[in-house]
Design a protein around this motif. Structure first.
Motif, PDB file in Angstrom:
ATOM      1  N   THR A  96       0.800  -1.232   0.000  1.00 52.69           N
ATOM      2  CA  THR A  96       0.000   0.000   0.000  1.00 52.69           C
ATOM      3  C   THR A  96       0.829   1.277   0.000  1.00 52.69           C
ATOM      4  OG1 THR A  96      -0.122  -0.045   2.422  1.00 52.69           O
ATOM      5  CG2 THR A  96      -1.898  -1.129   1.188  1.00 52.69           C
ATOM      6  N   ASP A  97       2.141   1.185   0.088  1.00 55.03           N
ATOM      7  CA  ASP A  97       2.971   2.382   0.242  1.00 55.03           C
ATOM      8  C   ASP A  97       3.938   2.581  -0.929  1.00 55.03           C
ATOM      9  OD1 ASP A  97       4.415   0.132   0.840  1.00 55.03           O
ATOM     10  OD2 ASP A  97       5.553   1.034   2.473  1.00 55.03           O
ATOM     11  N   TYR A  98       3.511   2.200  -2.127  1.00 58.37           N
ATOM     12  CA  TYR A  98       4.408   2.234  -3.287  1.00 58.37           C
ATOM     13  C   TYR A  98       4.653   3.664  -3.760  1.00 58.37           C
ATOM     14  CZ  TYR A  98       6.205   1.006  -7.966  1.00 58.37           C
ATOM     15  OH  TYR A  98       6.959   0.869  -9.093  1.00 58.37           O
ATOM     16  N   VAL A  99       5.929   4.055  -3.836  1.00 54.12           N
ATOM     17  CA  VAL A  99       6.360   5.321  -4.437  1.00 54.12           C
ATOM     18  C   VAL A  99       7.564   4.981  -5.305  1.00 54.12           C
ATOM     19  CG1 VAL A  99       7.219   7.646  -4.054  1.00 54.12           C
ATOM     20  CG2 VAL A  99       5.562   6.680  -2.468  1.00 54.12           C
ATOM     21  N   GLY A 100       7.369   4.991  -6.631  1.00 53.56           N
ATOM     22  CA  GLY A 100       8.360   4.434  -7.536  1.00 53.56           C
ATOM     23  C   GLY A 100       9.335   5.422  -8.135  1.00 53.56           C
ATOM     24  N   LEU A 109       4.395  13.430  -4.622  1.00 49.27           N
ATOM     25  CA  LEU A 109       4.396  11.988  -4.859  1.00 49.27           C
ATOM     26  C   LEU A 109       4.753  11.227  -3.581  1.00 49.27           C
ATOM     27  CD1 LEU A 109       6.153  11.761  -8.357  1.00 49.27           C
ATOM     28  CD2 LEU A 109       3.713  11.718  -7.842  1.00 49.27           C
ATOM     29  N   LEU A 110       5.731  11.732  -2.854  1.00 46.28           N
ATOM     30  CA  LEU A 110       6.161  11.050  -1.637  1.00 46.28           C
ATOM     31  C   LEU A 110       5.020  10.951  -0.628  1.00 46.28           C
ATOM     32  CD1 LEU A 110       8.492   9.795   0.000  1.00 46.28           C
ATOM     33  CD2 LEU A 110       9.003  12.091   0.845  1.00 46.28           C
ATOM     34  N   ASN A 111       4.221  11.983  -0.561  1.00 47.31           N
ATOM     35  CA  ASN A 111       3.142  12.023   0.429  1.00 47.31           C
ATOM     36  C   ASN A 111       1.838  11.419  -0.079  1.00 47.31           C
ATOM     37  OD1 ASN A 111       4.746  13.336   2.375  1.00 47.31           O
ATOM     38  ND2 ASN A 111       4.357  15.302   1.414  1.00 47.31           N
ATOM     39  N   ASN A 112       1.863  10.908  -1.309  1.00 45.04           N
ATOM     40  CA  ASN A 112       0.672  10.269  -1.865  1.00 45.04           C
ATOM     41  C   ASN A 112       1.039   8.931  -2.494  1.00 45.04           C
ATOM     42  OD1 ASN A 112      -1.744  12.346  -1.789  1.00 45.04           O
ATOM     43  ND2 ASN A 112       0.091  13.516  -2.323  1.00 45.04           N
ATOM     44  N   PRO A 113       1.454   7.958  -1.685  1.00 46.28           N
ATOM     45  CA  PRO A 113       1.816   6.639  -2.224  1.00 46.28           C
ATOM     46  C   PRO A 113       0.589   5.947  -2.810  1.00 46.28           C
ATOM     47  CG  PRO A 113       1.711   6.582   0.165  1.00 46.28           C
ATOM     48  CD  PRO A 113       1.570   8.023  -0.220  1.00 46.28           C
ATOM     49  N   ILE A 150       9.752 -12.527  -6.461  1.00 44.74           N
ATOM     50  CA  ILE A 150      10.663 -12.376  -5.331  1.00 44.74           C
ATOM     51  C   ILE A 150       9.911 -11.811  -4.125  1.00 44.74           C
ATOM     52  CG2 ILE A 150      12.832 -11.320  -4.591  1.00 44.74           C
ATOM     53  CD1 ILE A 150      13.091 -13.244  -6.941  1.00 44.74           C
ATOM     54  N   ASN A 151      10.299 -12.257  -2.935  1.00 46.37           N
ATOM     55  CA  ASN A 151       9.725 -11.697  -1.704  1.00 46.37           C
ATOM     56  C   ASN A 151      10.256 -10.275  -1.506  1.00 46.37           C
ATOM     57  OD1 ASN A 151       9.017 -11.002   0.936  1.00 46.37           O
ATOM     58  ND2 ASN A 151       9.244 -13.092   1.695  1.00 46.37           N
ATOM     59  N   ILE A 152       9.347  -9.312  -1.517  1.00 47.25           N
ATOM     60  CA  ILE A 152       9.761  -7.901  -1.428  1.00 47.25           C
ATOM     61  C   ILE A 152       9.374  -7.267  -0.091  1.00 47.25           C
ATOM     62  CG2 ILE A 152       9.761  -7.483  -3.905  1.00 47.25           C
ATOM     63  CD1 ILE A 152       6.942  -6.334  -3.641  1.00 47.25           C
ATOM     64  N   ASP A 153       9.114  -8.088   0.915  1.00 49.00           N
ATOM     65  CA  ASP A 153       8.702  -7.553   2.217  1.00 49.00           C
ATOM     66  C   ASP A 153       9.756  -6.628   2.815  1.00 49.00           C
ATOM     67  OD1 ASP A 153       6.316  -8.872   2.094  1.00 49.00           O
ATOM     68  OD2 ASP A 153       6.934 -10.555   3.370  1.00 49.00           O
ATOM     69  N   ASP A 154      11.017  -6.921   2.568  1.00 44.00           N
ATOM     70  CA  ASP A 154      12.088  -6.102   3.130  1.00 44.00           C
ATOM     71  C   ASP A 154      12.645  -5.094   2.126  1.00 44.00           C
ATOM     72  OD1 ASP A 154      11.902  -7.466   5.550  1.00 44.00           O
ATOM     73  OD2 ASP A 154      13.279  -9.038   4.863  1.00 44.00           O
ATOM     74  N   TYR A 155      11.993  -4.955   0.987  1.00 43.04           N
ATOM     75  CA  TYR A 155      12.467  -4.019  -0.042  1.00 43.04           C
ATOM     76  C   TYR A 155      11.977  -2.605   0.273  1.00 43.04           C
ATOM     77  CZ  TYR A 155      14.294  -7.526  -3.308  1.00 43.04           C
ATOM     78  OH  TYR A 155      15.030  -8.501  -3.908  1.00 43.04           O
ATOM     79  N   ALA A 156      12.740  -1.624  -0.167  1.00 40.43           N
ATOM     80  CA  ALA A 156      12.303  -0.238  -0.046  1.00 40.43           C
ATOM     81  C   ALA A 156      11.053  -0.022  -0.889  1.00 40.43           C
ATOM     82  CB  ALA A 156      13.413   0.706  -0.505  1.00 40.43           C
ATOM     83  N   GLN A 157      10.258   0.969  -0.541  1.00 40.54           N
ATOM     84  CA  GLN A 157       8.981   1.189  -1.195  1.00 40.54           C
ATOM     85  C   GLN A 157       9.126   1.560  -2.669  1.00 40.54           C
ATOM     86  OE1 GLN A 157       8.716   4.904   1.468  1.00 40.54           O
ATOM     87  NE2 GLN A 157       7.102   5.222  -0.005  1.00 40.54           N
ATOM     88  N   SER A 158      10.302   2.022  -3.068  1.00 39.19           N
ATOM     89  CA  SER A 158      10.521   2.381  -4.470  1.00 39.19           C
ATOM     90  C   SER A 158      10.944   1.190  -5.320  1.00 39.19           C
ATOM     91  CB  SER A 158      11.601   3.460  -4.560  1.00 39.19           C
ATOM     92  OG  SER A 158      12.829   2.978  -4.042  1.00 39.19           O
TER      93      SER A 158
END
Length: 542
Positions: free
Chosen positions: A389-393, A404-408, A439-447
């Motif tokens: 829910t917090d994707y900022v690419g 953009l940062l404040n509207n993921p 790939i498991n992206i649980d520990d990936y940065a939101q970008s």
């Protein structure tokens, strides 16, 4: 006779007399100077008094005249006081100059220290940027960064070496990701723009649209019999489209329009590069023969669906460039992705904060390809779903926009339920290693959520599925193609995924080696009509 003695003149007396004479002359000169000074002072006061004429002796001054006389005397007294003070303190001017001198000296010293300090910091930073390990991959942008060019005399003379070297140092700055995040945080201190504002980033300019020019050709057609010998003129109208772009086409991130929380890359386009793309695909089809079908999937980007009408003049037409490509294809089957997505543009098919399409958009494009290729295709109900829910690419990385940062946004991807195995190889098709397709992206940065598909691009991926239909798909792609792969696990028995930018084999030999039946070129318009197009020919010929 008695001689008279001459008086003896003392030399000491002569010297004394001479000194007295000199003193007399000096005294006379001083008197003359004093006289002159007095005359000059008199002339000064005369000029001063000129504006205040004295009254005749027999005149009786009025009260106004008396007041005027008093003011005159006050002015004279003030001037005399100032002159007297200056005469009594002749060194005041020198003292003032000395204070100014010391003050200026202190300012110069402070400036020198400041410049030296700033220069030292700049030199230290430059040394760190030159010596520190350089970045090789940008996970936020999902790409491998520029490589250091190899020196050759030819490349040096034609300027390509220096240009490549500049691009390498600019693209691979040490601590690149952290620096970008720091700059982004600093940009927020300047204030956050309103979420409804429209903001341009980078090179956003009005573009000259493609012009369709009709050309008329006239030919004579013979009709009737030999006896009549009559002729008739026929006129044929042929339309040609000119490409006005003399500059290289724009790349992803070169120019961005941020509108209502959505960042959109404006498109440059190049008809000539698109024609080269089509001719390369024709060469693949000819080399592989009738046993292999080649497909062209040129995916439009968000600009074709979401750019407000008032900014239409700032982008070239992706559909025109795609149509131009399709016009030159020979035996290669095009996939109409634009039409497939047009009816779904109200859905989340493209990211607001990233330059990629979202997995749902890739799914609809894969469905269009499956129809052209005549292979089975699974409905969305045959997939499990996962959502972040917090994707900022990447568009935030390009713009560093607080909006953009404040509207993921949500990043939802689809997990096939059927059975398959995934093997990863190096770009030279060696060093096999089994892994997960998603790939498991649980520990990936939101970008970095788009890396869920195979973890990136710099590898060859083989997916063997339980769809035993004897069809083997080889896909040459850019990063847009990554999201397509999970959609084909129920359509092909084998899938080989190769990125056009990271492939170290001869593409024709590779296709024949793995038993390719279907060859899909899947990439966005920026790759098909931009600099990435050149990889197609190098992969075919290397």
């Amino acid at each position: 006779m008695q001689l008279k003695k001459r008086p003896v003149v003392s030399h000491a007396m002569d010297a004394e007399t001479e000194q007295m004479e000199r003193r007399s002359v000096v005294s006379e000169r001083k008197n003359e100077e004093a006289e002159t000074s007095q005359l000059e002072s008199a002339a000064f006061y005369e000029r001063l008094f000129h504006d205040f004429p004295s009254q005749p002796e027999d005149a009786v001054p009025t009260a106004e005249e008396v007041a005027q006389q008093q003011r005159k005397e006050a002015v004279i007294a003030s001037v005399k006081g100032a002159v007297s003070a200056a005469e009594q303190n002749p060194s005041s001017k020198k003292q003032i100059s000395k204070r100014v001198y010391l003050q200026r000296k202190a300012e110069r010293l402070a400036m020198t220290i400041g410049i030296s300090l700033i220069g030292s910091i700049v030199l230290l930073l430059a040394a760190v940027l030159l010596i520190a390990p350089r970045s090789t991959i940008s996970y936020e942008e999902n790409r491998v960064l520029a490589e250091k060019p190899e020196f050759s005399l030819t490349a040096f003379l034609d300027g390509s070496y220096t240009a490549g070297l500049a691009e390498y140092y600019n693209d691979t700055v040490p601590f690149r990701s952290k620096l970008k995040k720091t700059i982004s945080a600093m940009m927020q201190w300047t204030g956050i723009r309103d979420e409804e504002d429209t903001v341009f980033f980078g090179n956003v300019q009005q573009v000259k649209k493609k012009e369709t020019i009709p050309t008329v050709t006239t030919a004579e057609a013979v009709s009737g019999t030999e006896e009549t010998g009559s002729t008739m003129e026929t006129t044929t109208v042929v339309t040609t489209t000119e490409d006005p772009n003399e500059e290289p086409p724009a790349e992803i991130g070169d120019g961005i329009i941020l509108d209502h929380k959505r960042a959109i890359c404006v498109y440059g386009g190049s008809f000539s590069t698109g024609q080269n793309y089509a001719e390369s695909l024709n060469a693949y089809q000819e080399a592989l023969g009738e046993d292999v079908q080649v497909y062209s999937m040129v995916a439009p980007t968000a600009v074709s669906y979401y750019l407000p009408e008032e900014y239409a003049d700032y982008t070239a037409s992706e559909t025109e460039n795609i149509d131009h490509i399709n016009h030159y294809l020979q035996g290669v089957k095009p996939v109409d992705v634009y039409a497939a997505l047009e009816s779904h543009k109200a859905e989340a098919i493209y990211a607001r904060t990233d330059h990629h399409w979202l997995p749902l958009g890739a799914y609809y494009a894969a469905e269009a390809f499956a129809e052209v290729a005549d292979v089975p295709f699974a409905p969305l109900s045959d997939y499990d779903t996962a959502t972040k829910t917090d994707y900022v690419g990447s568009m935030y990385t390009y713009t560093e926009s607080a909006v953009l940062l404040n509207n993921p946004e949500e990043f939802t991807y689809y997990i096939p339920k059927n059975q398959y195995t995934t093997t990863y190889y190096s770009t030279s098709f060696t060093e096999p290693q089994e892994g997960d397709l998603l790939i498991n992206i649980d520990d990936y940065a939101q970008s970095m959520y788009y890396l869920v598909f195979m973890g990136g691009d710099d590898k060859i991926t083989h997916v063997e599925t339980d769809c035993k239909n004897g069809r083997t798909l080889v896909m040459f792609k850019d990063s847009y193609g990554n999201a397509l792969v999970p959609c084909f696990t129920q359509s092909f028995e084998n899938i080989y995924v190769c990125d056009i930018r990271y492939f170290d084999l001869n593409a024709i030999d590779f296709c024949q080696e793995v038993g390719c039946t279907d060859l899909l070129f899947a990439m966005n318009t920026y790759s098909a009509t931009g600099s990435n197009e050149s990889y197609l020919e190098s992969n075919r010929l290397q």
